[in-house]
Scaffold this motif. Structure first.
Motif, mmCIF file in Angstrom:
data_model
loop_
_atom_site.group_PDB
_atom_site.id
_atom_site.type_symbol
_atom_site.label_atom_id
_atom_site.label_comp_id
_atom_site.label_asym_id
_atom_site.label_seq_id
_atom_site.Cartn_x
_atom_site.Cartn_y
_atom_site.Cartn_z
ATOM 1 N N VAL A 99 64.182 -0.027 75.226
ATOM 2 C CA VAL A 99 64.146 1.006 76.363
ATOM 3 C C VAL A 99 65.077 0.898 77.462
ATOM 4 O O VAL A 99 65.612 -0.228 77.738
ATOM 5 C CB VAL A 99 62.710 0.599 77.257
ATOM 6 N N ILE A 100 65.884 1.929 77.783
ATOM 7 C CA ILE A 100 67.156 1.860 78.601
ATOM 8 C C ILE A 100 66.819 2.678 79.728
ATOM 9 O O ILE A 100 67.093 3.936 79.713
ATOM 10 C CB ILE A 100 68.534 2.514 77.808
ATOM 11 N N PRO A 101 66.443 1.928 81.004
ATOM 12 C CA PRO A 101 66.271 2.800 82.256
ATOM 13 C C PRO A 101 67.614 3.101 82.746
ATOM 14 O O PRO A 101 68.633 2.248 82.680
ATOM 15 C CB PRO A 101 65.545 1.696 83.051
ATOM 16 N N CYS A 102 67.841 4.284 83.337
ATOM 17 C CA CYS A 102 68.814 4.883 83.930
ATOM 18 C C CYS A 102 68.894 5.591 85.017
ATOM 19 O O CYS A 102 67.923 6.577 85.489
ATOM 20 C CB CYS A 102 69.704 5.534 82.899
ATOM 21 N N TYR A 103 69.628 5.116 86.120
ATOM 22 C CA TYR A 103 69.535 5.903 87.549
ATOM 23 C C TYR A 103 71.030 6.110 87.921
ATOM 24 O O TYR A 103 71.653 4.981 88.343
ATOM 25 C CB TYR A 103 68.870 5.414 88.489
ATOM 26 N N ASN A 104 71.822 7.128 87.727
ATOM 27 C CA ASN A 104 73.162 7.575 88.028
ATOM 28 C C ASN A 104 74.136 6.675 87.348
ATOM 29 O O ASN A 104 75.188 6.158 87.755
ATOM 30 C CB ASN A 104 73.172 7.270 89.572
ATOM 31 N N TYR A 105 73.843 6.322 86.154
ATOM 32 C CA TYR A 105 74.943 5.415 85.212
ATOM 33 C C TYR A 105 75.016 6.139 84.073
ATOM 34 O O TYR A 105 75.237 5.690 82.947
ATOM 35 C CB TYR A 105 73.941 4.058 84.979
ATOM 36 N N GLY A 106 75.076 7.306 84.108
ATOM 37 C CA GLY A 106 75.548 8.337 82.920
ATOM 38 C C GLY A 106 76.817 7.891 82.259
ATOM 39 O O GLY A 106 76.977 8.099 80.957
ATOM 40 N N HIS A 107 77.800 7.448 83.051
ATOM 41 C CA HIS A 107 78.986 7.082 82.473
ATOM 42 C C HIS A 107 78.824 5.852 81.633
ATOM 43 O O HIS A 107 79.874 5.340 80.900
ATOM 44 C CB HIS A 107 80.084 6.864 83.577
ATOM 45 N N PHE A 108 77.778 5.116 81.991
ATOM 46 C CA PHE A 108 77.783 3.753 81.077
ATOM 47 C C PHE A 108 76.659 3.744 79.845
ATOM 48 O O PHE A 108 76.997 3.259 78.888
ATOM 49 C CB PHE A 108 77.078 2.640 82.012
ATOM 50 N N LEU A 109 75.961 4.998 79.988
ATOM 51 C CA LEU A 109 74.859 5.188 78.837
ATOM 52 C C LEU A 109 75.524 5.387 77.281
ATOM 53 O O LEU A 109 74.977 4.558 76.529
ATOM 54 C CB LEU A 109 74.297 6.559 79.046
ATOM 55 N N ASP A 157 78.038 3.843 75.906
ATOM 56 C CA ASP A 157 78.283 2.387 75.348
ATOM 57 C C ASP A 157 76.940 1.332 75.224
ATOM 58 O O ASP A 157 76.806 0.743 74.308
ATOM 59 C CB ASP A 157 79.209 1.484 76.326
ATOM 60 N N ALA A 158 76.023 1.742 76.204
ATOM 61 C CA ALA A 158 74.695 1.009 76.084
ATOM 62 C C ALA A 158 73.939 1.347 74.591
ATOM 63 O O ALA A 158 73.387 0.698 74.162
ATOM 64 C CB ALA A 158 73.951 1.003 77.488
ATOM 65 N N VAL A 159 73.954 2.754 74.589
ATOM 66 C CA VAL A 159 73.171 3.264 73.545
ATOM 67 C C VAL A 159 73.791 2.627 72.073
ATOM 68 O O VAL A 159 72.951 2.243 71.254
ATOM 69 C CB VAL A 159 72.877 4.844 73.353
ATOM 70 N N ALA A 160 75.156 2.748 71.976
ATOM 71 C CA ALA A 160 75.663 2.306 70.943
ATOM 72 C C ALA A 160 75.737 0.909 70.673
ATOM 73 O O ALA A 160 75.275 0.526 69.685
ATOM 74 C CB ALA A 160 77.420 2.673 71.117
ATOM 75 N N SER A 161 75.816 0.068 71.565
ATOM 76 C CA SER A 161 75.331 -1.328 71.595
ATOM 77 C C SER A 161 74.190 -1.651 71.082
ATOM 78 O O SER A 161 73.641 -2.593 70.173
ATOM 79 C CB SER A 161 75.545 -2.010 72.810
ATOM 80 N N ALA A 162 72.999 -1.040 71.337
ATOM 81 C CA ALA A 162 71.670 -1.213 71.088
ATOM 82 C C ALA A 162 71.569 -0.680 69.439
ATOM 83 O O ALA A 162 70.678 -1.325 68.817
ATOM 84 C CB ALA A 162 70.671 -0.238 71.760
ATOM 85 N N LEU A 163 72.270 0.277 68.960
ATOM 86 C CA LEU A 163 72.117 0.814 67.594
ATOM 87 C C LEU A 163 73.105 -0.040 66.510
ATOM 88 O O LEU A 163 72.918 0.188 65.316
ATOM 89 C CB LEU A 163 72.572 2.264 67.412
ATOM 90 N N ASP A 164 73.848 -0.993 67.329
ATOM 91 C CA ASP A 164 74.696 -1.597 66.360
ATOM 92 C C ASP A 164 74.103 -2.832 66.099
ATOM 93 O O ASP A 164 74.503 -4.088 66.192
ATOM 94 C CB ASP A 164 76.012 -1.968 67.011
ATOM 95 N N GLN A 165 73.005 -2.782 65.157
ATOM 96 C CA GLN A 165 72.158 -3.972 64.846
ATOM 97 C C GLN A 165 71.810 -3.697 63.060
ATOM 98 O O GLN A 165 71.292 -2.585 62.739
ATOM 99 C CB GLN A 165 71.055 -3.798 65.368
ATOM 100 N N ASP A 166 72.299 -4.503 62.406
ATOM 101 C CA ASP A 166 71.827 -4.693 61.003
ATOM 102 C C ASP A 166 70.637 -5.294 60.673
ATOM 103 O O ASP A 166 70.317 -6.247 61.289
ATOM 104 C CB ASP A 166 73.034 -5.465 60.224
ATOM 105 N N GLY A 167 69.979 -4.843 59.640
ATOM 106 C CA GLY A 167 68.792 -5.399 59.234
ATOM 107 C C GLY A 167 67.357 -5.001 60.037
ATOM 108 O O GLY A 167 66.394 -5.581 59.673
ATOM 109 N N VAL A 168 67.678 -4.092 61.108
ATOM 110 C CA VAL A 168 66.165 -3.705 61.713
ATOM 111 C C VAL A 168 66.574 -2.265 62.124
ATOM 112 O O VAL A 168 67.690 -1.596 62.109
ATOM 113 C CB VAL A 168 66.331 -4.594 63.019
#
Length: 350
Positions: free
Chosen positions: A18-28, A30-41
């Motif tokens: 879960v990624i809560p966001c308030y006015n952090y669109g410019h960070f989103l 990278d945050a999503v990419a880091s969450a998806l960069d996971q092997d085996g799950v």
């Protein structure tokens, strides 16, 4: 605490982030990419936008359109960070669940490492690790795990009370679904320390694990961090920690003698820290009143602190006719103490 040799995953679990966001669109992105960069799950990402006034919702929708593993929930009106956390956690599935602020990052395969620990230790409800801070560019990280630590929940809780503080920064935490379901999610009465409350509630029922060695998350420090704005200040932090312990003792576990025995332990730890920080405030902010406020906090939190040498010595130094302790030896000693505390926490997690 028991130390275990790390083992690989035996299955392919699902992890909801879960990624809560308030006015952090410019960070989103990278945050999503880091969450998806996971092997085996198998990772599922839910972005919860709390009625941002920037382009966060549009950025979130574009990320969802580009990857079917990403979903978006947009609040029609701003509800605050606690409700945003809970709205996301209440609707996601997954065998394991993580909460990642939009300005923070997970490291590659951090979810894989944490899930493997819980897979091999079914009694563990929460896994954490080292969260490395950064400000500008994310640092390079190593993925080599040294070992796993596993505490009995009551032992970890006892250590938290003895030191009077939380050992997690939050983005590095992964919870077992069953453990999360046993909580009532984040308490809106604890806007500053809801995560600490969550971890202690979990430790009251489940064992706690830690992945030792690699950074499990990257915690971004910037001017808009909530702990540097809305909840800035050591006195505020101490007050919030005291409230969190009181909720644990008065409401969460009122009928457990082993937990109730920790009440004076936590009070003494908080009072001792307040007295120590009063000296620093006297040196750095002599006319702010911060030192006296910290001493008052210490006395009301644990009245027996008044009988200690630490209290009497600090009270003597705080007299108006006495200069602030600014000797090189004093400053050096404080830096050494803080460094050793950090090194111990970095390696052992408490």
């Amino acid at each position: 605490m028991r130390v275990h040799r790390p083992q690989p995953l035996r299955s392919r679990p699902t992890v909801a982030v879960v990624i809560p966001c308030y006015n952090y669109g410019h960070f989103l992105p990278d945050a999503v990419a880091s969450a998806l960069d996971q092997d085996g799950v198998d990772v599922e990402v839910l972005i919860v936008d709390d009625a941002s006034t920037d382009d966060s919702a549009d950025v979130a929708r574009s990320l969802a359109e580009a990857d079917a593993r990403v979903r978006v929930l947009v609040h029609p009106a701003n509800t605050g960070h606690i409700q945003t956390y809970n709205d996301g956690l209440a609707v996601v599935g997954g065998d394991y669940v993580a909460l990642l602020s939009a300005d923070d990052l997970l490291t590659p395969n951090s979810l894989t490492r944490a899930a493997a620990l819980m897979e091999h230790h079914p009694s563990v409800g929460l896994v954490y690790g080292f969260a490395r801070s950064f400000s500008d560019h994310p640092p390079a990280t190593s993925g080599e795990t040294r070992n796993w630590s596993v505490w009995k929940g009551d032992q970890w809780l006892r250590t938290a009370a003895r030191k009077g503080r939380c050992f997690l920064q939050s983005p590095e935490a992964l919870m077992r679904r069953e453990a999360l379901d046993q909580t009532d999610l984040y308490d809106p009465r604890l806007p500053h320390s809801g995560d600490f409350d969550m971890w202690m509630r979990t430790a009251a029922t489940w064992d706690i694990g830690r992945v030792n060695g690699p950074a499990q998350a990257l915690y971004r420090e910037h001017a808009n961090n909530m702990h540097l704005t809305t909840y800035a200040g050591w006195l505020t932090d101490l007050r919030e920690r005291r409230t969190t312990f009181q909720v644990l003792f008065d409401e969460r576990e009122p009928d457990r003698p082993d937990v109730q025995a920790l009440r004076p332990v936590a009070a003494r730890a908080l009072a001792r820290e307040a007295v120590r920080r009063a000296l620093a405030a006297h040196r750095e902010l002599p006319d702010s009143g911060e030192a006296e406020a910290l001493m008052a906090f210490a006395a009301t939190t644990d009245p027996t602190i008044r009988r200690t040498v630490r209290w009497r010595g600090t009270r003597l130094v705080l007299r108006p006719t006495w200069p602030a302790p600014a000797s090189l030896a004093h400053r050096f000693g404080e830096r050494v103490r803080m460094h050793l505390t950090w090194r111990y926490w970095r390696r052992y997690g408490t």
